[in-house]
Design a protein around this motif. Structure first.
Motif, mmCIF file in Angstrom:
data_model
loop_
_atom_site.group_PDB
_atom_site.id
_atom_site.type_symbol
_atom_site.label_atom_id
_atom_site.label_comp_id
_atom_site.label_asym_id
_atom_site.label_seq_id
_atom_site.Cartn_x
_atom_site.Cartn_y
_atom_site.Cartn_z
ATOM 1 N N LEU A 35 -44.938 -12.178 -41.730
ATOM 2 C CA LEU A 35 -44.498 -12.033 -43.436
ATOM 3 C C LEU A 35 -44.587 -10.105 -43.957
ATOM 4 N N GLY A 36 -46.202 -10.010 -43.119
ATOM 5 C CA GLY A 36 -46.417 -9.038 -42.909
ATOM 6 C C GLY A 36 -45.374 -8.114 -42.920
ATOM 7 N N PHE A 37 -44.853 -7.977 -41.763
ATOM 8 C CA PHE A 37 -43.726 -7.225 -41.138
ATOM 9 C C PHE A 37 -42.106 -7.447 -42.561
ATOM 10 N N ILE A 38 -42.228 -8.596 -42.054
ATOM 11 C CA ILE A 38 -41.100 -8.682 -42.820
ATOM 12 C C ILE A 38 -41.457 -7.636 -45.270
ATOM 13 N N LEU A 98 -53.538 -11.151 -45.702
ATOM 14 C CA LEU A 98 -53.915 -10.209 -44.496
ATOM 15 C C LEU A 98 -52.405 -10.025 -44.586
ATOM 16 N N ALA A 99 -51.113 -10.585 -44.653
ATOM 17 C CA ALA A 99 -49.403 -10.817 -45.078
ATOM 18 C C ALA A 99 -49.496 -9.019 -46.470
ATOM 19 N N ILE A 100 -50.415 -9.508 -47.568
ATOM 20 C CA ILE A 100 -50.391 -8.105 -48.450
ATOM 21 C C ILE A 100 -50.993 -7.511 -47.619
ATOM 22 N N ASN A 101 -51.724 -7.150 -46.287
ATOM 23 C CA ASN A 101 -52.627 -5.967 -46.256
ATOM 24 C C ASN A 101 -52.136 -5.032 -45.450
ATOM 25 N N THR A 102 -51.380 -5.702 -44.534
ATOM 26 C CA THR A 102 -50.655 -5.103 -42.719
ATOM 27 C C THR A 102 -49.231 -4.901 -43.724
ATOM 28 N N GLY A 103 -48.677 -5.525 -44.637
ATOM 29 C CA GLY A 103 -47.662 -4.793 -45.437
ATOM 30 C C GLY A 103 -47.761 -3.288 -45.969
ATOM 31 N N ALA A 104 -48.657 -3.191 -45.775
ATOM 32 C CA ALA A 104 -49.029 -1.356 -46.984
ATOM 33 C C ALA A 104 -48.530 -1.103 -46.357
ATOM 34 N N TYR A 149 -41.790 0.947 -33.071
ATOM 35 C CA TYR A 149 -42.558 -0.350 -32.956
ATOM 36 C C TYR A 149 -43.846 -0.059 -31.302
ATOM 37 N N PRO A 150 -44.613 1.157 -30.967
ATOM 38 C CA PRO A 150 -45.835 1.255 -30.602
ATOM 39 C C PRO A 150 -47.118 1.128 -31.381
ATOM 40 N N ALA A 151 -46.301 1.949 -32.462
ATOM 41 C CA ALA A 151 -47.278 1.682 -33.572
ATOM 42 C C ALA A 151 -48.172 0.747 -34.094
ATOM 43 N N LEU A 152 -46.660 -0.495 -34.750
ATOM 44 C CA LEU A 152 -47.205 -1.330 -35.465
ATOM 45 C C LEU A 152 -47.236 -2.216 -34.618
ATOM 46 N N CYS A 153 -47.292 -2.656 -33.153
ATOM 47 C CA CYS A 153 -47.952 -3.188 -32.273
ATOM 48 C C CYS A 153 -49.888 -3.211 -32.768
ATOM 49 N N SER A 154 -49.831 -1.881 -31.994
ATOM 50 C CA SER A 154 -51.227 -1.907 -32.623
ATOM 51 C C SER A 154 -52.339 -1.822 -34.018
ATOM 52 N N GLN A 155 -51.210 -2.262 -34.594
ATOM 53 C CA GLN A 155 -51.342 -2.620 -36.109
ATOM 54 C C GLN A 155 -51.488 -3.430 -36.222
ATOM 55 N N PHE A 156 -50.309 -4.320 -35.423
ATOM 56 C CA PHE A 156 -51.112 -5.387 -35.547
ATOM 57 C C PHE A 156 -52.068 -6.087 -34.580
ATOM 58 N N VAL A 157 -52.316 -5.865 -33.877
ATOM 59 C CA VAL A 157 -53.664 -6.337 -32.709
ATOM 60 C C VAL A 157 -55.032 -5.965 -33.593
ATOM 61 N N LEU A 158 -55.115 -5.116 -34.487
ATOM 62 C CA LEU A 158 -56.339 -4.765 -35.134
ATOM 63 C C LEU A 158 -56.041 -5.717 -36.141
ATOM 64 N N LEU A 159 -54.892 -5.991 -37.310
ATOM 65 C CA LEU A 159 -55.223 -7.132 -37.844
ATOM 66 C C LEU A 159 -55.450 -8.557 -37.441
ATOM 67 N N MET A 160 -54.780 -8.650 -35.977
ATOM 68 C CA MET A 160 -55.491 -10.147 -35.147
ATOM 69 C C MET A 160 -57.179 -10.551 -35.363
ATOM 70 N N LEU A 161 -57.583 -8.558 -34.296
ATOM 71 C CA LEU A 161 -59.137 -9.082 -34.321
ATOM 72 C C LEU A 161 -59.903 -9.004 -36.004
#
Length: 228
Positions: A35-38, A98-104, A149-161
């Motif tokens: 959801l955050g990526f979209i 979490l989606a709203i946060n990672t979306g920004a 994409y590499p930066a997005l991947c790092s952001q998504f892992v941080l979101l999981m944590l």
């Protein structure tokens, strides 16, 4: 001298709780990432090519989210929405927040990729007679996502944590389960050591999954052997 004796015997009866908590963490984080990526893509498009009003609104949203604590955002969704008659479960509130946060954050990452596209590429596309939609999709958006994409991947892992914070609203993810186990066993050190190891494993799992998605999605990089 104080001697501490480690005791992990509680794992024999609580490993299923850790497993269920890890599974719920994957569900929460995975849903929020999609959801955050979209949301991030939509916001990046609006901010770079949606006009002054849309750009201003998206810019305000990004600044508000980036300059307020995630925990406060979660509380606003979980405790604030019921005041206007919208009651959500802890898990649903966690996913939304979490989606709203990672979306920004994702929107800013993707926006940097969009702005890195050379003007000459756009002119070449126009000379080939591509439509505006084709130009934006094939020349701007897809290459921008590929570059970032590499930066997005790092952001998504941080979101999981960061999803561990949702235990504060009783979302039954890994940290929440660990808190319950710790209260029952009084083995705080051992319990949170186990949690740290599980989160490390989840980070590796998420990075591997995101890498595989990148390999499948970006054909050009796969052909060139360029690392994601």
């Amino acid at each position: 001298m104080v001697s501490y004796v480690f005791n992990f015997s509680f794992l024999e009866r609580t490993w299923t709780q850790f497993l269920m908590g890890a599974g719920q963490t994957i569900v929460l984080a995975g849903s929020a990432i999609v959801l955050g990526f979209i949301l991030g893509v939509v916001c990046a498009v609006l901010r770079t090519g949606g006009g002054r009003v849309a750009s201003t609104i998206v810019g305000a949203y990004v600044e508000v989210i980036r300059n307020t604590p995630l925990l406060v955002q979660i509380f606003i969704v979980y405790f604030g929405l019921p005041t206007i008659g919208l009651r959500l479960s802890a898990e649903a509130s966690a996913i939304i927040a979490l989606a709203i946060n990672t979306g920004a954050y994702s929107s800013e990452i993707i926006r940097s990729g969009i702005e890195s596209i050379a003007r000459g590429q756009l002119e070449a596309a126009e000379c080939l007679g591509l439509s505006r939609v084709q130009v934006y999709w094939h020349i701007i958006l897809l290459p921008a996502i590929e570059r970032t994409y590499p930066a997005l991947c790092s952001q998504f892992v941080l979101l999981m944590l960061a999803s561990s914070i949702t235990s504060q609203i009783s979302a039954q993810e890994l940290t929440a389960e660990a808190n319950i186990i710790q209260a029952e066993t009084f083995r705080s050190f051992e319990v949170y050591l186990v949690v740290a190891v599980v989160y490390l494993g989840l980070s590796i799992l998420f990075r591997a999954a995101l890498h595989l998605i990148g390999v499948l999605a970006f054909v050009r990089r796969r052909r060139l052997g360029t690392p994601l």
